[in-house]
Design a protein around this motif. Sequence first.
Motif, PDB file in Angstrom:
ATOM      1  N   SER A   5      12.182  62.738  36.376  1.00 32.75           N
ATOM      2  CA  SER A   5      12.427  63.846  37.438  1.00 32.75           C
ATOM      3  C   SER A   5      12.312  63.426  39.053  1.00 32.75           C
ATOM      4  O   SER A   5      11.813  62.153  39.032  1.00 32.75           O
ATOM      5  N   VAL A   6      12.975  64.224  39.766  1.00 30.80           N
ATOM      6  CA  VAL A   6      12.917  64.145  41.452  1.00 30.80           C
ATOM      7  C   VAL A   6      11.642  63.898  41.746  1.00 30.80           C
ATOM      8  O   VAL A   6      11.487  62.866  42.908  1.00 30.80           O
ATOM      9  N   ASP A   7      10.412  64.183  41.348  1.00 30.35           N
ATOM     10  CA  ASP A   7       9.041  64.208  41.840  1.00 30.35           C
ATOM     11  C   ASP A   7       8.510  62.848  41.145  1.00 30.35           C
ATOM     12  O   ASP A   7       7.256  62.509  41.388  1.00 30.35           O
ATOM     13  N   GLY A   8       9.014  62.454  40.042  1.00 30.05           N
ATOM     14  CA  GLY A   8       8.598  61.210  39.499  1.00 30.05           C
ATOM     15  C   GLY A   8       7.436  61.374  38.420  1.00 30.05           C
ATOM     16  O   GLY A   8       6.955  60.449  38.049  1.00 30.05           O
ATOM     17  N   THR A   9       7.217  62.658  38.185  1.00 32.64           N
ATOM     18  CA  THR A   9       6.288  62.967  37.201  1.00 32.64           C
ATOM     19  C   THR A   9       6.495  63.173  35.562  1.00 32.64           C
ATOM     20  O   THR A   9       5.699  63.280  34.833  1.00 32.64           O
ATOM     21  N   ALA A  22      30.894  64.156  31.392  1.00 36.90           N
ATOM     22  CA  ALA A  22      29.969  63.635  31.908  1.00 36.90           C
ATOM     23  C   ALA A  22      29.533  64.521  33.047  1.00 36.90           C
ATOM     24  O   ALA A  22      30.327  65.286  33.484  1.00 36.90           O
ATOM     25  N   PHE A  23      28.413  64.252  33.729  1.00 34.99           N
ATOM     26  CA  PHE A  23      27.781  65.021  34.810  1.00 34.99           C
ATOM     27  C   PHE A  23      26.692  64.104  35.587  1.00 34.99           C
ATOM     28  O   PHE A  23      26.178  63.509  35.180  1.00 34.99           O
ATOM     29  N   THR A  24      26.673  64.889  36.814  1.00 35.24           N
ATOM     30  CA  THR A  24      25.330  64.293  37.687  1.00 35.24           C
ATOM     31  C   THR A  24      24.998  65.373  38.409  1.00 35.24           C
ATOM     32  O   THR A  24      25.756  66.490  38.625  1.00 35.24           O
ATOM     33  N   VAL A  25      23.896  65.208  38.982  1.00 28.30           N
ATOM     34  CA  VAL A  25      23.180  66.304  39.959  1.00 28.30           C
ATOM     35  C   VAL A  25      22.854  65.634  41.108  1.00 28.30           C
ATOM     36  O   VAL A  25      22.080  64.849  41.360  1.00 28.30           O
ATOM     37  N   ALA A  26      22.991  66.312  42.263  1.00 32.51           N
ATOM     38  CA  ALA A  26      22.600  65.857  43.710  1.00 32.51           C
ATOM     39  C   ALA A  26      21.058  65.690  43.834  1.00 32.51           C
ATOM     40  O   ALA A  26      20.382  67.005  43.514  1.00 32.51           O
ATOM     41  N   ARG A  27      20.449  64.813  44.257  1.00 26.02           N
ATOM     42  CA  ARG A  27      18.871  64.620  44.344  1.00 26.02           C
ATOM     43  C   ARG A  27      18.194  65.512  45.176  1.00 26.02           C
ATOM     44  O   ARG A  27      17.220  66.192  44.466  1.00 26.02           O
ATOM     45  N   ASP A  35      22.337  65.070  49.471  1.00 27.28           N
ATOM     46  CA  ASP A  35      22.683  66.319  49.843  1.00 27.28           C
ATOM     47  C   ASP A  35      23.852  67.245  49.481  1.00 27.28           C
ATOM     48  O   ASP A  35      23.827  68.623  49.610  1.00 27.28           O
ATOM     49  N   GLY A  36      24.404  66.495  48.401  1.00 26.85           N
ATOM     50  CA  GLY A  36      25.395  67.283  47.746  1.00 26.85           C
ATOM     51  C   GLY A  36      26.908  67.547  48.270  1.00 26.85           C
ATOM     52  O   GLY A  36      27.582  68.420  47.950  1.00 26.85           O
ATOM     53  N   THR A  37      26.997  66.943  49.583  1.00 23.41           N
ATOM     54  CA  THR A  37      28.247  67.276  50.368  1.00 23.41           C
ATOM     55  C   THR A  37      29.219  66.468  50.118  1.00 23.41           C
ATOM     56  O   THR A  37      30.391  66.749  50.473  1.00 23.41           O
ATOM     57  N   ARG A  38      28.951  65.395  49.348  1.00 24.51           N
ATOM     58  CA  ARG A  38      30.060  64.449  49.134  1.00 24.51           C
ATOM     59  C   ARG A  38      29.942  63.817  47.674  1.00 24.51           C
ATOM     60  O   ARG A  38      28.959  63.880  47.176  1.00 24.51           O
ATOM     61  N   VAL A  39      31.335  63.495  47.102  1.00 21.36           N
ATOM     62  CA  VAL A  39      31.236  62.999  45.615  1.00 21.36           C
ATOM     63  C   VAL A  39      32.157  61.852  45.727  1.00 21.36           C
ATOM     64  O   VAL A  39      32.931  61.520  46.703  1.00 21.36           O
ATOM     65  N   ALA A  40      31.806  60.767  44.747  1.00 18.18           N
ATOM     66  CA  ALA A  40      32.387  59.704  44.836  1.00 18.18           C
ATOM     67  C   ALA A  40      32.684  59.373  43.214  1.00 18.18           C
ATOM     68  O   ALA A  40      31.810  59.737  42.392  1.00 18.18           O
ATOM     69  N   TYR A  41      34.036  58.840  43.047  1.00 21.30           N
ATOM     70  CA  TYR A  41      34.287  58.757  41.569  1.00 21.30           C
ATOM     71  C   TYR A  41      35.571  57.553  41.310  1.00 21.30           C
ATOM     72  O   TYR A  41      36.066  57.534  42.342  1.00 21.30           O
ATOM     73  N   PRO A  42      35.467  57.085  40.214  1.00 22.89           N
ATOM     74  CA  PRO A  42      36.595  55.991  40.164  1.00 22.89           C
ATOM     75  C   PRO A  42      37.923  56.720  39.918  1.00 22.89           C
ATOM     76  O   PRO A  42      37.999  57.791  39.350  1.00 22.89           O
ATOM     77  N   ARG A  43      39.230  56.133  40.078  1.00 19.96           N
ATOM     78  CA  ARG A  43      40.390  56.634  39.899  1.00 19.96           C
ATOM     79  C   ARG A  43      41.049  55.433  39.425  1.00 19.96           C
ATOM     80  O   ARG A  43      41.399  54.668  40.150  1.00 19.96           O
TER      81      ARG A  43
END
Length: 667
Positions: free
Chosen positions: A29-33, A123-128, A216-224
């Motif tokens: 988790s983001v808070d490490g708990t 697949a997916f991911t979440v901005a911290r 901050d979720g404003t940019r995304v990076a991915y392979p192509r």
Amino acid sequence: MIAPSGGSSTFRDLSAFTACPRVNSLALSVDGTRLVAAVQSLSGDGTRYVSALWEIDPSGEREALRLTRSDKGESGPVFGPDGTLYFLSGRAPEEGDEGAALWALPPRGEAAVAVRHPGGIAAFTVARDSGALCHTAGLLPGAADAEEHGELRAARKDAKVTAILYESGPVRAWDRDLGPEEPHTFVRAGAGEEPVVAGGQGIGLENPGDAALSPDGTRVAYPRFVPGRVPDEHRTAVVVADAVSGAEIRVVGDPEHIYEAPRFTYDGSAVVCRRMRYPTYDDPWEVTLVRIDLTDGTVGDLLPGFDNWPGEVICSPVDDTLFFVSDELGHAPVFRRDPDGGVTRLTASGAYGSLTVAPDGRTLYALRHAVDMPPTPVRIAAAAVDRTPVPLPAPGGVGDLPGTLTEVRTEADDGFVLRGWLVLPEGASAERPAPLLVAVHGGPQFSWNGWTWRWNPWPFAARGYAVLLPDPALSTGYGQINHRRGWGQWGGRPYTDVIALTDAAEARDDIDASRTALAGGSYGGYLANRVATSTDRFKAIISHAGPWDLWMFQGDTDAPWYFQRIFGDPLTRPDRYEADSPHLNVARIRTPVLVIHGAKDYRVPVGQGAALFQELQRYEVPAKYLYFPDENHWVVGPNHARLWYETFLNFLDHHVLGAAWRQPGLL
């Protein structure tokens, strides 16, 4: 002869072995708990593996607690900043829906669907910090969004059309046809908003979906994947796009390298990724980590002078510290790269994966495994040096092992120091020497440094066999020199290294040198074929998914461009094909051979195994062919895996120990 040992019943009973829970991935988790693991176990009918999510106590004080339960399973856990636990699952599909949806489990309450996509989410991911969601899913040609994609999918399904028109390669990957859907990157800034299409990943990535969001979720990076005019011009780039508009900001790639596994730095100002220099006919792969500055686009090498290949990497959430894994001398330690460029090894032994770091950057959590230990969650101090980490209570134990683990070392004919692991069964001694199985790994850029469920040595030890796990030339973790010394000679230097390590193992007084066998899968299967045509010192050979006719293989594999870089164009550079292809020496084979292959293997197509079996019959070599119509390069179904081990072991018993042949049940 050593009788089957009184060790762990898990390894004596193959049904019990294939039923062992398997810890696959971690999420903090983001808070490490909170720490959550995905754990596979057998389905109710025992015919497949189903993943579930378990809560692991980061302090190591409490036992693990199961969080989810469904017939479809749950996998790929990731936490959002508000404590929501996201995961993929095919549970509760809508009418006509296929594949996995993205689900959200809040800290209190029931799980609900967060995102659906026709055909499923890969697949997916979440901005911290912001909680923005990024997922990878397909779009058919002509579809601008998920809705149009769903309509086109429905039209194809109703018309019973499955045809695909390719205009460039590749056309297959591992065990599936590529296309007609192209994996795309989608970003949803907030709940209730429509996902933005941030760009296509190309048709050609073996494992699409390794995307990352800036904190901050404003940019995304991915392979192509970018196809070239000819196969050896294919390349993989990293794309950085605006997560709100989908507009591309930077595309980093060139014909000489693969860029993959992008990760944003703690402040989002740069992207760290793995860069692999393509091999050529004369030079092997080279791998490093690079930093892409998003302001000016400069690319800098983060590991100049680091002699091994970095694998998994994560960025600290507080500064420019990186943590990464790299094979090293039969292990795969965790390393820390400090902002000043210094590199420190944190762990003393074992192999590591699924790295995650606490919010203060002082603690890591990972899955630790070794040849004698299945994947287990551990806690690692980020400031440690060569420490043994703290294990955390979790599912997935296997009980006592039916033997011990040691090392074998010797010197190659070029002076290079060789090593490998040696598993000894209980009771092996000078008075009761054990028969020996030599198991050659695949790759060939790989190393015997961790636990594997597919080629596990302990069921063989439970049957009384010692198992040698050699790391010959081309193995990872021994510096770039070990790649150079074996490059361009698949059946040369690696073969002599395996034989040298076999000689060293057989020189031990607890090994019976008169009763040995050799086996391998993938590249290891190729080397098994090479051994079969080069010597009759072994009592049995087992060849799983091994290339047999290199000329035919390079034109039929799912990655012909990769192998043509190594072997050259067979029309203009036939030398290596003629020097290294085992099929040219089939008449020399005298050793009984068990051939194993899956029909859905596109990496080493099944025609290789079928041709080998036919040739063995033509030359009257004792042989059997274990064929799996619906398995791929690996045999992963639990009952098929059990039959794989049972057939393998019975073949060894028959030809190495002289026991009567026993036909496995259900075959």
